[in-house]
Structures are given as structure tokens and as C-alpha cells.
Design a protein around this motif. Structure first.
Motif, PDB file in Angstrom:
ATOM      1  N   GLN A  96       7.890  29.019 -90.598  1.00 23.14           N
ATOM      2  CA  GLN A  96       8.942  28.194 -89.969  1.00 23.14           C
ATOM      3  C   GLN A  96       9.691  27.378 -91.011  1.00 23.14           C
ATOM      4  OE1 GLN A  96       7.489  25.654 -86.832  1.00 23.14           O
ATOM      5  NE2 GLN A  96       8.509  26.859 -85.263  1.00 23.14           N
ATOM      6  N   LEU A  97       8.931  26.774 -91.928  1.00 27.16           N
ATOM      7  CA  LEU A  97       9.555  25.963 -92.965  1.00 27.16           C
ATOM      8  C   LEU A  97      10.410  26.837 -93.873  1.00 27.16           C
ATOM      9  CD1 LEU A  97       9.844  23.165 -94.188  1.00 27.16           C
ATOM     10  CD2 LEU A  97       7.794  23.614 -95.574  1.00 27.16           C
ATOM     11  N   ALA A 317      20.007  15.924 -74.138  1.00 29.85           N
ATOM     12  CA  ALA A 317      18.609  16.334 -74.329  1.00 29.85           C
ATOM     13  C   ALA A 317      18.505  17.847 -74.518  1.00 29.85           C
ATOM     14  CB  ALA A 317      17.783  15.889 -73.124  1.00 29.85           C
ATOM     15  N   ALA A 318      19.268  18.598 -73.693  1.00 30.23           N
ATOM     16  CA  ALA A 318      19.206  20.061 -73.800  1.00 30.23           C
ATOM     17  C   ALA A 318      19.751  20.534 -75.150  1.00 30.23           C
ATOM     18  CB  ALA A 318      20.001  20.686 -72.654  1.00 30.23           C
ATOM     19  N   VAL A 319      20.865  19.937 -75.583  1.00 33.06           N
ATOM     20  CA  VAL A 319      21.452  20.323 -76.864  1.00 33.06           C
ATOM     21  C   VAL A 319      20.514  19.962 -78.014  1.00 33.06           C
ATOM     22  CG1 VAL A 319      23.319  19.806 -78.486  1.00 33.06           C
ATOM     23  CG2 VAL A 319      23.828  20.250 -76.084  1.00 33.06           C
ATOM     24  N   ALA A 320      19.917  18.760 -77.946  1.00 28.67           N
ATOM     25  CA  ALA A 320      19.004  18.338 -79.015  1.00 28.67           C
ATOM     26  C   ALA A 320      17.789  19.261 -79.108  1.00 28.67           C
ATOM     27  CB  ALA A 320      18.552  16.897 -78.766  1.00 28.67           C
ATOM     28  N   LEU A 325      15.474  23.578 -82.340  1.00 33.53           N
ATOM     29  CA  LEU A 325      14.834  24.876 -82.534  1.00 33.53           C
ATOM     30  C   LEU A 325      15.657  25.758 -83.466  1.00 33.53           C
ATOM     31  CD1 LEU A 325      13.626  25.596 -78.868  1.00 33.53           C
ATOM     32  CD2 LEU A 325      12.237  24.861 -80.833  1.00 33.53           C
ATOM     33  N   LYS A 326      16.991  25.670 -83.336  1.00 33.52           N
ATOM     34  CA  LYS A 326      17.834  26.498 -84.198  1.00 33.52           C
ATOM     35  C   LYS A 326      17.823  26.009 -85.638  1.00 33.52           C
ATOM     36  CE  LYS A 326      20.971  28.701 -80.965  1.00 33.52           C
ATOM     37  NZ  LYS A 326      20.593  30.031 -81.493  1.00 33.52           N
ATOM     38  N   LEU A 332      20.955  27.205 -87.691  1.00 32.90           N
ATOM     39  CA  LEU A 332      21.946  26.144 -87.807  1.00 32.90           C
ATOM     40  C   LEU A 332      21.460  25.096 -88.783  1.00 32.90           C
ATOM     41  CD1 LEU A 332      22.994  25.459 -84.074  1.00 32.90           C
ATOM     42  CD2 LEU A 332      24.376  26.573 -85.834  1.00 32.90           C
ATOM     43  N   THR A 333      22.403  24.397 -89.380  1.00 33.22           N
ATOM     44  CA  THR A 333      22.024  23.279 -90.244  1.00 33.22           C
ATOM     45  C   THR A 333      21.920  22.007 -89.409  1.00 33.22           C
ATOM     46  OG1 THR A 333      24.312  22.634 -90.757  1.00 33.22           O
ATOM     47  CG2 THR A 333      23.284  24.336 -92.147  1.00 33.22           C
ATOM     48  N   LEU A 334      21.244  21.025 -89.975  1.00 30.57           N
ATOM     49  CA  LEU A 334      21.107  19.744 -89.281  1.00 30.57           C
ATOM     50  C   LEU A 334      22.474  19.107 -89.039  1.00 30.57           C
ATOM     51  CD1 LEU A 334      19.197  17.593 -88.149  1.00 30.57           C
ATOM     52  CD2 LEU A 334      19.103  16.567 -90.444  1.00 30.57           C
TER      53      LEU A 334
END
Length: 664
Positions: A96-97, A317-320, A325-326, A332-334
Motif C-alpha cells: 500500500q505504501l 465524508a463520502a469524498v474524504a 483510498l485513492k 490521486l495525490t493528496l
């Protein structure tokens, strides 16, 4: 009476829907399109402002990436590449990392790139400053569009007031007309101020935000938009309930205003009959109803924002969750997730604004519809085509002694086709003659003089003045030769001198004084502290009813009319004042053709001819003595007025007339 008609009569409340929203909105847009250059310019500037605003979060997300990447890079060993770091992580089982690091722009061993960070922050600052400037410029241009459009609308309404016939005002409530030309125009102006810029900016922001969200992640966009239908349903349900409550609030407000107006205008009567406690109790009841309605409306409408915030928090909340996860998976980047969350917030706010503006827009369009109804009202008959050339048009000659013959030749008129009023009226009023018109209510007395003034157009026959058909004169020409003194006196706020001079604005002070002396105004003005400079209000409450009537007579005297119309000019004054008014009117009538409408037969016994009208027809005509001797309709009217007074005072009708004339 149907509910629709009731609404039409009392006027639409703020927040009430229009009956023809679509056509009225299109017409309102056409009114705004007169300023299309500035309107489209404002929209173009709005597009630039929105573009600068919506790309800001995306660039700001780059700053987050620089900081996060720098922090992570600092923790990695120097002298290796990112790919080597990723391979090592996978070899150690940190899948994951490794996925997350593979999606990052790293420089192992190095910290935060402050040069790149400063460049990003400076770019974002410039973007937001430019966006703010363009937003201000757009707002300024839209304000000019709104106020120029309202300026033209007010001008059109004012001009329309002078083009509609008298019948239009007679058939409508004065309060409703005043509401259309004042309250509705103001409400439309406020609506355009509050919604025009908001609709453009909010709409463009929604479009721009969705585009940027799709650029970052279509899946996150779908997640964010799932709650939008829920938010719209919540807004619609609450808005509908709030709209109904706001209607009740405005109804209650109207009741309270009416209660206060009645209490103030009838204060003396309330006090005389000892009804202060009743009035206070009635006000308290209405005030309590207004409180309940206002509280309910404000409370329900205030629920929209909490529910929208709840829906927004669900989206957040849903987007976060999905965004996190992405980020972990390296898709995706932070910084992208941060930018997307900011976009989701930006998206929710304009949607809420558009929902709240929808109700306000309904109110504004409803007012626009009422204004357009007035502007579309049928206008008075245009001046005849023969008036285009001064050489061809018959002209009324200047006023001169002995002129002023008025002739009715087989005149027909009716207010509505199914109810004929005047069927075949012929009459000649010779120059300098005083013609008195009497008859029961509804006989057509006032109609007769309205036809002379062309307040209404005749259906057939002709009316001539000195041989010239009144329809061949302009209305200004005709009315400049005619003076009127009505039962309902009208004075405006100003000095007594200004109110008299209204009859002829170029009159000198000496001419005003001469008119005042001739009509017995000078007698009571001398007793006032400020004399002719005394200020009277628009209701004339500082002078008595008889004094107001004398002022209107002085005004007509100063105008030097060729024809004179006196419509119940003494009906609202006492007997003593009536003698003064009668003397003033006698002075005014000298050398002029006069038409006198009177219910008090004592005021017209010296008329050259008395016309008795019934159902629009002249049933009798002659002098006072001739008509009494004939024992017809005039004699019956005469007996109905004077026989009761005669028996109570033990005097004859003739003695009653004489006493009335000599009173004072």
C-alpha cells in the motif's frame, strides 16, 4: 368572486407566484436585453472571474503536494531514486505504501522545495486578486444594467399614466394602481439586484466546478453529486412550506398595518366613543397573529441551511473516504483530494444560492407581470390624424369675451355596450350662459361634462366648441380652455400661493392676489400667521373644507378658462361658507359659459337654463320658475329637498331658499 380575481385586486405579495411565469420572465429578459452590450460584457467578465476562481483550488492543491512530497522525501535515504524506493517497499511487503509513493513526485533525501512553493502561492494569490477584481467589475456592470432598466420602466409607467383613459382609473382600486407603480417596481428592482448577478455567478460556478471535479476524478465527482438530488428535494419541500408561511406573514402584516392606519385616521372617533380598549385589544390580537406567522416563516426558512449543511457534510465524508483510498492506492495525490473537497464545498454553496433565489425570482416576476399588465392597458383614443399639420387642423382661437358656445348634436355614449346611457342628446349652451344640470344619482350629469373634457370618447354624434369638433382639437388644447372645480378638492403640499398659481404657472404675485380677492380667499388668508406663504399639506388639513374649496375656485379663476365646469362644488360645506363659495363661483362664471352640476337646488336657481336628466336623457329644461310651474321632474326634486325643511321650520320652500341665500 374567484380566488384569482381576489388576488388580482389585492395585489401579489412578495413571495407569491405569478400566473404566467414563463411569458413574464421572457418579457423581463427582453427589457434587460436593451442593455445587452453591458449585460453580455458582464457575463463575459463573470466567466473570466469564475475561471480564475475555480482553477485556484487545483493550483493550491499543488502547494499541498509540494509540502507533502517534501516531508516524505526528507524521510527517504539520499542517493537513491524513487523507483528504487518503491521496489524496496514492495520487497519488504509494504504494497500500500509503495502504491502511494509511486503516485508521488519525490526527490529522496531532499526536503520541501520552497522556491516552487512560493511560486505556487504567488500564482494563487494573483489569481484570487484578479478574480475578486473581475467579480467587482461584473457586479458594477450588472448594477448599471438593473438600474438603467428600472429607470426606463419607471419612466414608461409614468408616461403610461398620462395615456390611459379616465375609465381605467374608474374601474380599478386606487391602492392596487399605486402598488403597481411603486411597490411592484421596487420589489422588481430588489429582486434583480439580489438575483441577476447571483444567478449568473452561481450558474457559472456550478458549471466550472463540475468541470474541474471531472478533470480531477470522475468517480469522486459521481460520489459528490449523489447527495445533490437529496439537497434539492429538501430545499423544494422546505421552500414550498416557507413560501406559504411567508404569504401568511404578509397577510398578517397587512392586517396590522390596516389596524394601525384605522386607529390613527379615526383616532378622534375612537376616543369620542370610548373604544380605546377595544382598539388596543384588536391590535394585540392582530399583532400576535403576525408574530406567530412571522416566527413560523422565519423558523421554517432557516431550516434550509442546516439541511444543506447536513447534505454537504455527507458529501464531504463520502469524498474524504473515497479520496483517501485513492491517495493510498496512488491513483490521486493528496493535493488533488484537497482540491476536490474544496470544489465540493464550492459546488454546494451556489446550488443552495440558486435554490434560495428561485422563490425570490418568483416574487420579482410576479411584480413584473403586474407592471406589464398596466403597461399593456388600453390607451385613450389617439389624436386624430388630421392634427398632424398645423395648417390643416382647426384651431381654437384665443379666449375672448362672448365666446364659448358648446353644442351637443345627437350625442350617444355608454360605459359598456350592454348598458346604454346617453342615447340621443342635443343641447346648445350659448356663450356666457350658465347651464345647471340636475337629476338623480346615475342620471348622467357628471358624464355630460366628462364628455366635454374628452375624459371619455363619445360613441356617436358630435360635441363642438365655437363650431370646432372637440375631436379635432388636441386634448391639451381643449382642456387648456376649460376650468373645473370639483366636489373633491385637491391641494398639494406647498404654500397657499403655490396652490393658487397651479392654475397658471406663469402668473405674477399680483395676479394671484387679484384671483384670491375676487374669490374671497384673501379674507381668510389675511388671518393666517404666514399669509400666502402658509404651508398646507397634501390633505389640506390646515384649512377648512370651505377654505379648500375657495382655493380651488381661485385656482380656476387664475387660469382664465373660456369654459367652466362646477361639479358639486358646494356639497361638502356649511350654509354660511356656501354663500361665500357661491359668491366666488358667481364671480368666476362672469363672461364664461358654465356647466354647474348640483344636488342643492338652492345654488342653481339663477341659472340661465336648468337641464333635468334621467337615464342619460334630458327630460326637462327651462328656468327655475318655469320648471317649478311645469310640475314635472324638477318640481319633484325640489319638493323632496325643501318640503321637509319647510314643515319643520314652518316656512315655505321659497322662504327656505331665501334664508339659505341670506345666511351669513
Amino acid at each position: 368572486m374567484s380566488e384569482e380575481k381576489k388576488q388580482s385586486e389585492r395585489g401579489l405579495r412578495p413571495g407569491q407566484k405569478s400566473r404566467n411565469f414563463g411569458p413574464s420572465l421572457k418579457r423581463l429578459l427582453r427589457e434587460l436585453m436593451v442593455e445587452k452590450t453591458m449585460l453580455f460584457g458582464a457575463m463575459a467578465i463573470g466567466v473570466v472571474s469564475v475561471i480564475l476562481s475555480v482553477i485556484g483550488p487545483k493550483i493550491l492543491g499543488r502547494a499541498t503536494d509540494i509540502i507533502f512530497n517534501g516531508v516524505v522525501s526528507k524521510r527517504l535515504p539520499t542517493g537513491v531514486t524513487k523507483d528504487q524506493v518503491v521496489v524496496g517497499m514492495r520487497a519488504s511487503g509494504q504494497e500500500q505504501l509503495a502504491d502511494m509513493v509511486s503516485g508521488m513526485d519525490l526527490n529522496p533525501g531532499h526536503g520541501i522545495d520552497f522556491g516552487a512553493l512560493n511560486t505556487v502561492l504567488l500564482t494563487v494569490t494573483i489569481l484570487y486578486v484578479l478574480a475578486a477584481f473581475f467579480t467587482w467589475l461584473e457586479t458594477r456592470m450588472l448594477i448599471r444594467v438593473v438600474y438603467r432598466s428600472i429607470y426606463r420602466l419607471r419612466r414608461d409607467v409614468e408616461e403610461k399614466l398620462h395615456r390611459v383613459p379616465l375609465s381605467y382609473f374608474d374601474s380599478r382600486r386606487r391602492g392596487d394602481l399605486l402598488s403597481r407603480v411603486t411597490n411592484d417596481v421596487d420589489n422588481l428592482q430588489n429582486t434583480l439586484n439580489n438575483t441577476l448577478g447571483g444567478i449568473i455567478t452561481s450558474g457559472l460556478t456550478v458549471i466550472g466546478t463540475i468541470i474541474m471535479m471531472l478533470v480531477i476524478s470522475p468517480i469522486l465527482t459521481l460520489v459528490a453529486l449523489i447527495v445533490i438530488p437529496l439537497a434539492l428535494v429538501i430545499t423544494a419541500v422546505i421552500g414550498k412550506r416557507a413560501q406559504k408561511l411567508f404569504g401568511e406573514q404578509w397577510d398578517a402584516t397587512g392586517e396590522v398595518n390596516s389596524e394601525v392606519e384605522e386607529a390613527f385616521s379615526g383616532h378622534e372617533i375612537v376616543t369620542v366613543f370610548g373604544r380605546e380598549n377595544d382598539a388596543r385589544a384588536s391590535f394585540e390580537k392582530k399583532n400576535a397573529e403576525m408574530y406567530r406567522a412571522s416566527f413560523g416563516a422565519q423558523f421554517v426558512s432557516s431550516l434550509i441551511m442546516p439541511f444543506m449543511m447536513f447534505a454537504g457534510n455527507l458529501s464531504y465524508a463520502a469524498v474524504a473516504l473515497v479520496g483517501g483510498l485513492k491517495v493510498v492506492s496512488g491513483q490521486l495525490t493528496l493535493g488533488d483530494v484537497q482540491a476536490f473537497i474544496q470544489y465540493s464545498r464550492q459546488f454546494t454553496q451556489p446550488v443552495s444560492q440558486l435554490a434560495s433565489m428561485a422563490t425570490q425570482l418568483q416574487s420579482g416576476v410576479a411584480s413584473a407581470e403586474r407592471i406589464f399588465e398596466f403597461l399593456d392597458a388600453e390607451e385613450q383614443v389617439p389624436e386624430s390624424s388630421g392634427q398632424g399639420s398645423d395648417a390643416c387642423r382647426p384651431k381654437a382661437e384665443a379666449t375672448s369675451p362672448g365666446r364659448g358656445e358648446v353644442r351637443f348634436d345627437h350625442v350617444r355614449f355608454s360605459y359598456s355596450p350592454e348598458k346604454p346611457l346617453i342615447s340621443d342628446l342635443s343641447l346648445v349652451a350659448s356663450p356666457g350662459m350658465t347651464v345647471a344640470i340636475v337629476g338623480p344619482t346615475g342620471a348622467g350629469k357628471t358624464t355630460l361634462v366628462n364628455l366635454i373634457m374628452r375624459f371619455y370618447e363619445i360613441d356617436g354624434g358630435t360635441i363642438t366648441i365655437d363650431g370646432v369638433d372637440t375631436r379635432e382639437m388636441t386634448r391639451d388644447e381643449l382642456r387648456s380652455r376649460t376650468g373645473m372645480v370639483l366636489q373633491d378638492t385637491w391641494l398639494f403640499k406647498g404654500t397657499i400661493r403655490e396652490n393658487i398659481r397651479y392654475g397658471r404657472l406663469d402668473a405674477s404675485d399680483e395676479e394671484v392676489l387679484e384671483a384670491a380677492k375676487a374669490t374671497h380667499v384673501h379674507d381668510f388668508v389675511q388671518q393666517l400667521p404666514e399669509g400666502y406663504d402658509t404651508i398646507i399639506d397634501d390633505e389640506g388639513s390646515s384649512v377648512s373644507a370651505g377654505e379648500k374649496q375657495l382655493l380651488t375656485i381661485a385656482r380656476a379663476f387664475l387660469a382664465r378658462p373660456e369654459l367652466l365646469i362646477l361639479d358639486e362644488a358646494t356639497s361638502s360645506v356649511d350654509t354660511r361658507t356656501e354663500v361665500l363659495v357661491q359668491k366666488a363661483m358667481n364671480t368666476l362664471r362672469e363672461g364664461r359659459t358654465s356647466f354647474v352640476i348640483a344636488h342643492r337646488l338652492s345654488t342653481i336657481r339663477d341659472a340661465d337654463v336648468i337641464l333635468v336628466m334621467e337615464h342619460g336623457d334630458i327630460v326637462e329644461q327651462g328656468t327655475h320658475d318655469e320648471l317649478l310651474a311645469a310640475g314635472g321632474a324638477y318640481a319633484r326634486l325640489y319638493r323632496s329637498q325643501f318640503e321637509g325643511a319647510s314643515s319643520s321650520c314652518e316656512s315655505s320652500p321659497g322662504q327656505e331658499l331665501q334664508a339659505s341665500a341670506q345666511d351669513g
